[in-house]
Design a protein around this motif. Structure first.
Motif, PDB file in Angstrom:
ATOM      1  N   ASP A 415       0.842  -1.197   0.000  1.00  0.00           N
ATOM      2  CA  ASP A 415       0.000   0.000   0.000  1.00  0.00           C
ATOM      3  C   ASP A 415       0.878   1.248   0.000  1.00  0.00           C
ATOM      4  OD1 ASP A 415      -1.867   1.970   0.301  1.00  0.00           O
ATOM      5  OD2 ASP A 415      -2.734   1.214   2.170  1.00  0.00           O
ATOM      6  N   THR A 416       0.880   1.970  -1.109  1.00  0.00           N
ATOM      7  CA  THR A 416       1.730   3.151  -1.250  1.00  0.00           C
ATOM      8  C   THR A 416       1.018   4.450  -0.891  1.00  0.00           C
ATOM      9  OG1 THR A 416       1.131   3.372  -3.585  1.00  0.00           O
ATOM     10  CG2 THR A 416       3.067   2.025  -3.071  1.00  0.00           C
ATOM     11  N   LYS A 417      -0.251   4.352  -0.520  1.00  0.00           N
ATOM     12  CA  LYS A 417      -1.013   5.574  -0.229  1.00  0.00           C
ATOM     13  C   LYS A 417      -0.495   6.273   1.031  1.00  0.00           C
ATOM     14  CE  LYS A 417      -5.092   3.638  -0.120  1.00  0.00           C
ATOM     15  NZ  LYS A 417      -4.798   2.262  -0.500  1.00  0.00           N
ATOM     16  N   GLY A 418      -0.574   7.590   1.017  1.00  0.00           N
ATOM     17  CA  GLY A 418      -0.243   8.374   2.203  1.00  0.00           C
ATOM     18  C   GLY A 418       1.234   8.490   2.492  1.00  0.00           C
TER      19      GLY A 418
END
Length: 512
Positions: A415-418
């Protein structure tokens, strides 16, 4: 092979680590093959088990005695249940009794999904793998004392995040989302670092984080996480071959910033005009850097507004610096991808060049195409590193298990979000006057290039108020600059100097 005198081995919960037991010897009367019989056919993983050994290493002409603690320490959930075991190797100098002033360096590699093996046996640790002076694999496989290790200046713990090295989740019901993402990774490793510091009584020590590649994303986020969630304040963060740290560039700027790396690589392979090749690398690059910042970035941001004559002039300069034909640059609208560069630069000679270190050459099935078939440098490094780390952990550190050591482990999807880790590091520096940052880059690194590393620093600190605590060093190799012997000497010395600089004199208040 390194021959350490092991004075003591203390094994905790050894039966859970996959040790062989009850070997039957072949009798004199029997011609049958020897059979080894184990107590259980099932592999068992203990998330909290260690082995301790004692050794000596010669660093810069001085014998340094040390203790190595090898094993696992759990990650616990909110109810105190172990949900994973994180594998680590912890080196402590044993001729220093007062730990209050003894630095502790916590070391991570990248990926995401990579074990800490690379800096462990190739850079800062007390042993060094067998390679030639430029970093290429040699046989026989093995390792020796690392005379440039920083263990003389700091204790070190090498950490393998979950699903790398020997680290594993405990139980089938543990959610992968707890580990495999930018912020999840920072959160659980912050908890783990707190557990480690508590267990090994290192609260008083000056503390440093060092990360390589994606590990720089990790340690940049950890710097703020440790302050905000664990009230643990660091003295230094070292970013080795840093990522973009979540700092937005925009498509045009992102493309333009690659040119200085292209120029460095073209210089190395002698693909530039004679007047540029007559200059030293570091004398040639400022011209390219100035062109990139002052001409290329503004031009690429114009897009179709850029006039044909201006585009032609820019392509000519880019070809001069990069070694890529002007025609190819124009065909790609002044934006040559890294994949195309790695394929194109030596196409006429029948070679590709490496992604992580452009000094390396590869051979593709066909010369046509827009990207190499494989990463020449990574193949060489896996060739060089995998046998020694498996040999060393078992033979010298006494950690014996039938589990495979994951050089790269299954951590995707990630998860690369944020990702705001560059801003996280800036906040940590702003709120902690003790905190210093050192950036180390290889000029021939095409994955985390040196000029983007400089750009990170400029964007992190637009006011310039932190620049006296930020420094950058460049080396004439690639992503793992330390594999080249000359760079290993200088880069480890830079680390020693940085650690010394980042520890204030006794009684110095942390204030502006």
């Amino acid at each position: 092979m390194l021959k350490n005198t092991v004075l003591l081995i203390c094994i905790i919960a050894a039966s859970t680590m996959g040790y062989s037991q009850d070997t039957k010897s072949k009798t004199a009367e029997s011609e049958k093959p020897q059979i080894t019989k184990n107590s259980s056919p099932d592999l068992k993983f203990d998330p909290d088990a260690t082995v301790v050994t004692y050794h000596t290493v010669n660093i810069n002409g001085k014998a340094i005695p040390y203790k190595a603690t090898t094993g696992t320490l759990p990650v616990w959930d909110a109810d105190g249940k172990a949900i994973a075991g994180v594998f680590f190797v912890y080196y402590e100098r044993t001729d220093i009794n007062d730990k209050t002033t003894r630095p502790l360096t916590i070391s991570f590699n990248g990926g995401p999904g990579s074990a800490s093996v690379w800096m462990h046996i190739g850079y800062t640790g007390p042993i060094f793998l067998n390679i030639d002076e430029e970093g290429y694999p040699v046989q026989p496989y093995g390792y020796t004392h690392n005379q440039y290790s920083i263990l003389d200046a700091t204790d070190i713990v090498y950490v393998d995040p979950v699903n790398t090295g020997f680290s594993k989740m405990v139980g089938k019901d543990v959610a992968r989302e707890k580990f495999f993402g930018v912020n999840a990774d920072i959160k659980y490793l912050g908890d783990w670092v707190n557990s480690f510091v508590n267990r090994y009584d290192r609260w008083a020590s000056p503390k440093f984080l060092i990360g390589e590649s994606y590990g720089t994303t990790r340690v940049s986020g950890l710097a703020l996480e440790l302050q905000q969630s664990h009230w643990m304040y660091l003295n230094g963060v070292v970013l080795v071959s840093p990522t973009d740290l979540g700092i937005e560039r925009g498509t045009a700027t992102d493309a333009a910033l690659l040119l200085p790396y292209y120029a460095a690589t073209a210089w190395y392979h002698k693909k530039q005009p004679a007047d540029l090749l007559q200059k030293d690398l570091t004398a040639m690059l400022p011209e390219v850097e100035n062109f990139t910042m002052n001409e290329l970035i503004p031009a690429l941001n114009k897009g179709s507004l850029l006039e044909d004559a201006a585009k032609q002039a820019l392509a000519a300069k880019m070809a001069r610096y990069s070694g890529i034909p002007e025609k190819v640059i124009l065909q790609n609208n002044l934006s040559v991808s890294t994949n195309l560069f790695w394929k194109e630069l030596l196409r006429n000679e029948g070679f590709t060049i490496g992604r992580l270190d452009s000094r390396y050459r590869g051979i593709d099935k066909q010369d046509a195409g827009n990207s190499p078939d494989f990463n020449a440098e990574l193949t060489a490094w896996l060739h060089a590193f995998t046998p020694p780390i498996n040999m060393y952990l078992k033979k010298d550190l006494g950690y014996k298990t039938d589990y495979p050591y994951n050089m790269f482990g299954p951590v995707h999807p990630w998860d690369t979000k944020g990702n705001q880790t560059g801003e996280n590091l800036r906040q940590a520096m702003a709120t902690n006057p003790y905190l210093h940052v050192l950036v180390q880059s290889g000029y021939y690194d095409g994955a985390c290039d040196y000029f983007n590393a400089k750009y990170n620093m400029w964007q992190m600190d637009p006011s310039g108020k932190l620049k006296n605590r930020m420094s950058w060093e460049g080396y004439r190799s690639g992503h793992m600059m330390y594999l080249r012997k000359e760079d290993l000497k200088t880069s480890t010395q830079h680390l020693r100097e940085f650690i010394k600089k980042a520890i204030p004199a006794p009684g110095t208040p942390a204030k502006y």
